[in-house]
Design a protein around this motif. Structure first.
Motif, short mmCIF file in Angstrom:
data_model
loop_
_atom_site.label_atom_id
_atom_site.label_comp_id
_atom_site.label_asym_id
_atom_site.label_seq_id
_atom_site.Cartn_x
_atom_site.Cartn_y
_atom_site.Cartn_z
N ASP A 25 -5.64 117.72 -42.55
CA ASP A 25 -4.37 118.40 -42.25
C ASP A 25 -4.44 119.89 -42.57
O ASP A 25 -3.73 120.69 -41.96
N ALA A 26 -5.28 120.25 -43.54
CA ALA A 26 -5.35 121.64 -43.99
C ALA A 26 -6.21 122.53 -43.08
O ALA A 26 -6.10 123.75 -43.13
N LEU A 27 -7.08 121.92 -42.28
CA LEU A 27 -7.94 122.74 -41.42
C LEU A 27 -7.09 123.59 -40.48
O LEU A 27 -6.16 123.09 -39.84
N GLY A 28 -7.44 124.85 -40.40
CA GLY A 28 -6.67 125.76 -39.55
C GLY A 28 -7.56 126.71 -38.79
O GLY A 28 -8.73 126.41 -38.53
N PRO A 29 -7.04 127.87 -38.42
CA PRO A 29 -7.79 128.82 -37.60
C PRO A 29 -9.13 129.23 -38.19
O PRO A 29 -10.07 129.55 -37.46
N THR A 30 -9.24 129.25 -39.52
CA THR A 30 -10.50 129.70 -40.11
C THR A 30 -11.65 128.75 -39.77
O THR A 30 -12.81 129.19 -39.73
N SER B 252 -10.59 133.45 -55.30
CA SER B 252 -11.94 133.52 -55.87
C SER B 252 -12.73 134.65 -55.23
O SER B 252 -12.44 135.13 -54.13
N THR B 253 -13.77 135.08 -55.96
CA THR B 253 -14.64 136.15 -55.46
C THR B 253 -15.26 135.78 -54.13
O THR B 253 -15.33 136.60 -53.20
N LEU B 254 -15.73 134.55 -54.01
CA LEU B 254 -16.39 134.13 -52.77
C LEU B 254 -15.46 134.24 -51.57
O LEU B 254 -15.82 134.83 -50.55
N LEU B 255 -14.25 133.70 -51.68
CA LEU B 255 -13.36 133.70 -50.52
C LEU B 255 -12.79 135.08 -50.22
O LEU B 255 -12.61 135.43 -49.05
N THR B 256 -12.51 135.88 -51.25
CA THR B 256 -11.95 137.21 -50.98
C THR B 256 -12.97 138.15 -50.36
O THR B 256 -12.59 139.12 -49.68
N ARG B 257 -14.25 137.87 -50.54
CA ARG B 257 -15.28 138.75 -49.99
C ARG B 257 -15.92 138.18 -48.71
O ARG B 257 -16.81 138.79 -48.14
N SER B 258 -15.47 137.05 -48.26
CA SER B 258 -16.03 136.42 -47.06
C SER B 258 -15.37 136.96 -45.80
O SER B 258 -14.20 137.34 -45.80
N ASP B 259 -16.13 136.96 -44.71
CA ASP B 259 -15.57 137.31 -43.41
C ASP B 259 -14.68 136.19 -42.90
O ASP B 259 -13.67 136.44 -42.25
N VAL B 260 -15.10 134.97 -43.17
CA VAL B 260 -14.29 133.79 -42.84
C VAL B 260 -14.21 132.94 -44.10
O VAL B 260 -15.25 132.52 -44.63
N ALA B 261 -13.00 132.71 -44.58
CA ALA B 261 -12.80 131.95 -45.82
C ALA B 261 -12.12 130.63 -45.51
O ALA B 261 -11.02 130.60 -44.95
#
Length: 325
Positions: A30-35, A133-142
């Motif tokens: 249910d949580a999967l979205g545009p990313t 988190s550091t990983l998601l804030t610095r990712s192109d797609v999180a």
């Protein structure tokens, strides 16, 4: 010495774990979205490979994901984050996409890989359980994993989180595979061995061809036909017409039915007409099923042009040797 475990308690625990992880997977769906779609598109646009990495339990999931991607048409390999800091960062290059996994998103060993992708403009897809988190804030797609409790009562052992990450990786691989129209033939190219290769083997891969095929013309006397039958060792001989098409076959049963004056008869007089045949592109599994259903040991393989000209012969032992059961 510990007390003997109570079977009912163990069963209750097992069911709780499975149900809790199943509930988490439902949350993930249910949580999967545009990313999710953005991640698939980013990988499709890449000219290089997908570099998958993670530490600890996430590392095991990353290895599996890299293997799944590579075997379904998306070039990928796993890079250990600790080794990356000691030279393996060179395994990433322009044109690649990095896919990093970390439940917390703060795994220290991933820091150098994150920094490397930013420095050299390598697209980064991050999968983690904390949006800040550091990983998601610095990712192109999180891609954010939903907040779901771990399956253990203490909540500290990676269980539900690793199950969600594994399922998400499979979802990415299948979406890529379906977009690329990855066929069973392509799948077999990457899985020539083992049970998967056996299931996808074609008749043409296993058949005996050219000089190994036992064939005689319709007017061949049975004395000569028996020589061919014995020399080739398949227990049958095919009978062809003047154009080379398969008219029938002579089997042990045909020999027994025509014992009287057999050697003076022609192959056409003894043969069984319209025998079962198969084409080279058919799955070997289909051929084995046909032989089992008909209680026969051989199938002549004919060209797919509709003319019925034999191009090979397949024995049931060929299928069994290839691991097809």
């Amino acid at each position: 010495m510990t007390d003997a475990p109570d079977p009912d308690t163990l069963l209750t625990t097992g069911r709780r774990v499975v149900r809790r992880e199943a509930e988490a997977l439902a949350l993930l769906a249910d949580a999967l979205g545009p990313t999710f779609a953005e991640a698939v598109s980013l990988i499709l646009q890449a000219h290089g490979r997908v570099i998958v990495s993670g530490m600890g339990k996430s590392g095991h999931i990353a290895r599996k994901l890299a293997a799944t991607l590579a075997s379904t048409g998306t070039p990928a390999h796993f890079v250990h984050p600790a080794e990356a800091s000691h030279g393996d960062l060179g395994m990433m290059a322009t044109g690649d996409v990095a896919l990093l996994l970390s439940n917390s998103g703060e795994t220290p060993e991933l820091a150098d890989m994150i920094a490397y992708t930013r420095r050299f403009h390598i697209p980064l897809i991050g999968i983690a359980g904390r949006a800040s988190s550091t990983l998601l804030t610095r990712s192109d797609v999180a891609i954010l994993l939903p907040n779901a409790p771990e399956a253990c009562e203490t909540g500290i052992v990676p269980t539900t989180s690793t199950t969600m990450t594994l399922a998400l990786g499979d979802a990415l691989a299948v979406a890529l595979m379906e977009h690329r129209r990855f066929t069973p033939d392509k799948f077999r190219e990457f899985h020539p061995g083992g049970s998967l290769g056996a299931q996808l083997a074609r008749v043409g891969d296993l058949m005996h061809a050219e000089g190994s095929v036992p064939l005689v013309s319709r007017d061949t006397v049975m004395g000569d036909a028996l020589l061919v039958m014995t020399q080739k060792g398949f227990g049958v001989v095919g009978v062809t017409d003047d154009s080379g098409s398969l008219l029938g076959i002579v089997t042990d049963g045909d020999l027994r039915r025509h014992m009287q004056g057999l050697l003076e008869m022609t192959a056409e007089a003894v043969m069984t007409v319209a025998p079962r045949t198969i084409e080279p592109d058919a799955l070997a599994e289909e051929a084995l099923a046909e032989m089992n259903d008909r209680k026969i040991t051989c199938l002549f393989v004919v060209a797919p042009d509709g003319l019925g000209q034999p191009v090979g012969i397949l024995h049931i032992h060929d299928c069994l040797r290839a691991g097809i059961v």
